[in-house]
Write a protein that holds these residues in place. Structure first.
Motif, PDB file in Angstrom:
ATOM      1  N   ASP A  29    -119.668 -54.301   2.268  1.00 19.65           N
ATOM      2  CA  ASP A  29    -120.219 -55.647   2.238  1.00 19.65           C
ATOM      3  C   ASP A  29    -121.421 -55.630   1.303  1.00 19.65           C
ATOM      4  OD1 ASP A  29    -118.350 -56.180   4.156  1.00 19.65           O
ATOM      5  OD2 ASP A  29    -119.763 -56.095   5.826  1.00 19.65           O
ATOM      6  N   ILE A  30    -121.565 -56.668   0.494  1.00 19.93           N
ATOM      7  CA  ILE A  30    -122.651 -56.701  -0.482  1.00 19.93           C
ATOM      8  C   ILE A  30    -123.276 -58.094  -0.483  1.00 19.93           C
ATOM      9  CG2 ILE A  30    -121.116 -57.300  -2.401  1.00 19.93           C
ATOM     10  CD1 ILE A  30    -122.907 -55.618  -4.222  1.00 19.93           C
ATOM     11  N   ASP A 282    -116.322 -56.623   2.280  1.00 16.18           N
ATOM     12  CA  ASP A 282    -115.223 -55.713   1.956  1.00 16.18           C
ATOM     13  C   ASP A 282    -114.788 -55.831   0.489  1.00 16.18           C
ATOM     14  OD1 ASP A 282    -113.504 -53.658   2.697  1.00 16.18           O
ATOM     15  OD2 ASP A 282    -111.843 -55.045   3.020  1.00 16.18           O
ATOM     16  N   VAL A 283    -115.759 -55.656  -0.408  1.00 17.15           N
ATOM     17  CA  VAL A 283    -115.443 -55.674  -1.834  1.00 17.15           C
ATOM     18  C   VAL A 283    -115.670 -54.280  -2.408  1.00 17.15           C
ATOM     19  CG1 VAL A 283    -116.034 -58.104  -2.104  1.00 17.15           C
ATOM     20  CG2 VAL A 283    -117.801 -56.369  -2.463  1.00 17.15           C
ATOM     21  N   LEU A 284    -115.049 -54.011  -3.540  1.00 15.62           N
ATOM     22  CA  LEU A 284    -115.230 -52.726  -4.216  1.00 15.62           C
ATOM     23  C   LEU A 284    -116.573 -52.739  -4.936  1.00 15.62           C
ATOM     24  CD1 LEU A 284    -113.844 -50.018  -4.852  1.00 15.62           C
ATOM     25  CD2 LEU A 284    -112.978 -51.069  -6.955  1.00 15.62           C
ATOM     26  N   GLU A 328    -120.743 -55.433  -7.459  1.00 13.43           N
ATOM     27  CA  GLU A 328    -119.325 -55.636  -7.176  1.00 13.43           C
ATOM     28  C   GLU A 328    -118.485 -55.387  -8.433  1.00 13.43           C
ATOM     29  OE1 GLU A 328    -116.240 -59.281  -6.027  1.00 13.43           O
ATOM     30  OE2 GLU A 328    -118.371 -59.688  -6.387  1.00 13.43           O
ATOM     31  N   ILE A 329    -117.370 -54.683  -8.261  1.00 11.67           N
ATOM     32  CA  ILE A 329    -116.406 -54.476  -9.341  1.00 11.67           C
ATOM     33  C   ILE A 329    -115.145 -55.267  -8.992  1.00 11.67           C
ATOM     34  CG2 ILE A 329    -115.042 -52.822 -10.642  1.00 11.67           C
ATOM     35  CD1 ILE A 329    -118.044 -52.587 -11.113  1.00 11.67           C
ATOM     36  N   PRO A 335    -110.678 -47.863  -5.343  1.00 16.91           N
ATOM     37  CA  PRO A 335    -111.509 -47.149  -4.364  1.00 16.91           C
ATOM     38  C   PRO A 335    -111.324 -45.644  -4.468  1.00 16.91           C
ATOM     39  CG  PRO A 335    -110.404 -49.009  -3.329  1.00 16.91           C
ATOM     40  CD  PRO A 335    -109.797 -48.868  -4.703  1.00 16.91           C
ATOM     41  N   GLY A 336    -112.429 -44.918  -4.338  1.00 17.44           N
ATOM     42  CA  GLY A 336    -112.382 -43.458  -4.349  1.00 17.44           C
ATOM     43  C   GLY A 336    -112.615 -42.837  -5.704  1.00 17.44           C
TER      44      GLY A 336
END
Length: 361
Positions: A29-30, A282-284, A328-329, A335-336
């Motif tokens: 979360d951002i 729940d964003v990258l 945010e991307i 992810p990872g």
């Protein structure tokens, strides 16, 4: 390293690895935040201004002293008013005495009028005699004396009100912020003589642009930094958000309430508030310093294993909201993936790297 063959020497240069740090792209979360500055004020702060010019004859409190509503703060010279009040009291007493005498005369005139009215009806007195008695009765019954009493009462009340204005009192419970006059100085209606503030709960007014104000919600938590009071930030809360802009600055006023139970914060201190505006769940996201601007594009360098060596691979990305730590991307990463966060301004696509913190070794 030198290699010799066919009478020629050839120099081979070994590629050296650049030391970098990495961090993984993660889902989280951002919230985007903005910093605004403002001045701390008491939630209820009163500027006490005299209603008339007069010399200060006594100062009863000192700055920093706690006072109650109605407590006397300063006294102003009232000698001339004392004399005027006594004169007004004498004038009122005279008017009331005249009113009593007029009431007695009016009663006698009423009786005479009623008797002469009966005589006039019987023809015992002339019209002129009756009219003269009627005029005398009406003049006594005109209310002029009562009006004089009312006027004298109003004059006395006005002077007594001015006398009260010579005593400057606190309208609220609070702490004396400042006393702006000294003994012997003349108080002026154009300048506050004292300031009393309730510092139990403070308030900061922030001016927010129209691009950000729609994202600020009432009740949201606000981190407030006040270096003069503490190294640690305080936690405030958005109390109100203006729906119309300031006519001059064209910004919207946002008020932040700030508890002050220990009294560390003083009214007038400079504050910097960090307010969350936009937020996503729940964003990258990756560390904000991992993104590098390059020729109008935004790129990151991904750690990639190639021929058993770690190399930097340039990836163009699209970004969204960001805060002080993460960005945010929205496109370009998964992810990872390990992203170079330090040393990324020194590498290029394909650079051999050595990871010293985070990521695979």
């Amino acid at each position: 390293m030198l290699a010799t063959g066919c009478g020629k020497e050839k120099e081979l240069v070994k590629e050296s690895a650049l030391t970098v740090n990495t961090a993984p792209a993660v889902k989280c979360d951002i919230a985007k935040s903005m910093r605004y500055s403002g001045m701390v004020r008491g939630h209820n702060e009163v500027y006490i201004t005299p209603k008339m010019p007069a010399r200060v004859t006594a100062i009863h409190v000192q700055p920093g002293q706690r006072v109650r509503a109605g407590q006397l703060l300063l006294s102003l010279d009232s000698k001339d008013l004392n004399v005027a009040v006594k004169q007004a009291e004498a004038a009122l007493a005279g008017a009331r005495a005249a009113q009593v005498a007029n009431e007695l005369s009016l009663e006698n005139a009423r009786k005479n009028f009623e008797r002469n009215e009966e005589l006039h009806k019987a023809g015992a007195i002339s019209d002129s005699q009756f009219e003269a008695e009627k005029l005398r009765y009406e003049s006594l019954n005109s209310g002029a004396v009562a009006a004089s009493v009312a006027q004298a009462e109003a004059a006395l009340a006005s002077l007594q009100n001015q006398m009260e204005n010579c005593n400057l009192t606190s309208p609220i419970d609070g702490i004396v912020g400042s006393i702006n006059l000294s003994l012997g100085e003349t108080a002026s209606p154009q300048m506050p003589a004292a300031i009393v503030t309730d510092t139990g709960e403070l308030e900061i007014e922030l001016l927010v642009s129209e691009a950000e104000v729609s994202y600020i919600k009432m009740g949201s938590a606000v981190d407030v930094s006040i270096e003069a009071a503490s190294e640690k930030p305080f936690t405030g809360q958005v109390k109100s958000v203006s729906v119309v802009p300031d006519p001059v600055k064209r910004s919207y006023a946002v008020k932040v309430s700030l508890p002050n139970p220990e009294g560390l914060i003083k009214s007038g201190m400079f504050a910097e508030a960090r307010v969350d505006t936009q937020s996503k769940k729940d964003v990258l996201a990756i560390p904000v310093n991992a993104v590098v601007p390059k020729s109008g594009r935004q790129v990151v360098y991904v750690l990639e294993m190639k021929d058993k060596e770690n190399r930097a691979r340039e990836v163009e990305v699209e970004t969204g909201i960001k805060n002080e730590n993460y960005i945010e991307i929205s496109k370009g990463l998964k992810p990872g993936q390990e992203i170079i966060t330090r040393g990324n301004t020194l590498v290029s696509d394909g650079t051999l790297v050595r990871v010293v913190a985070g990521g695979s070794k």
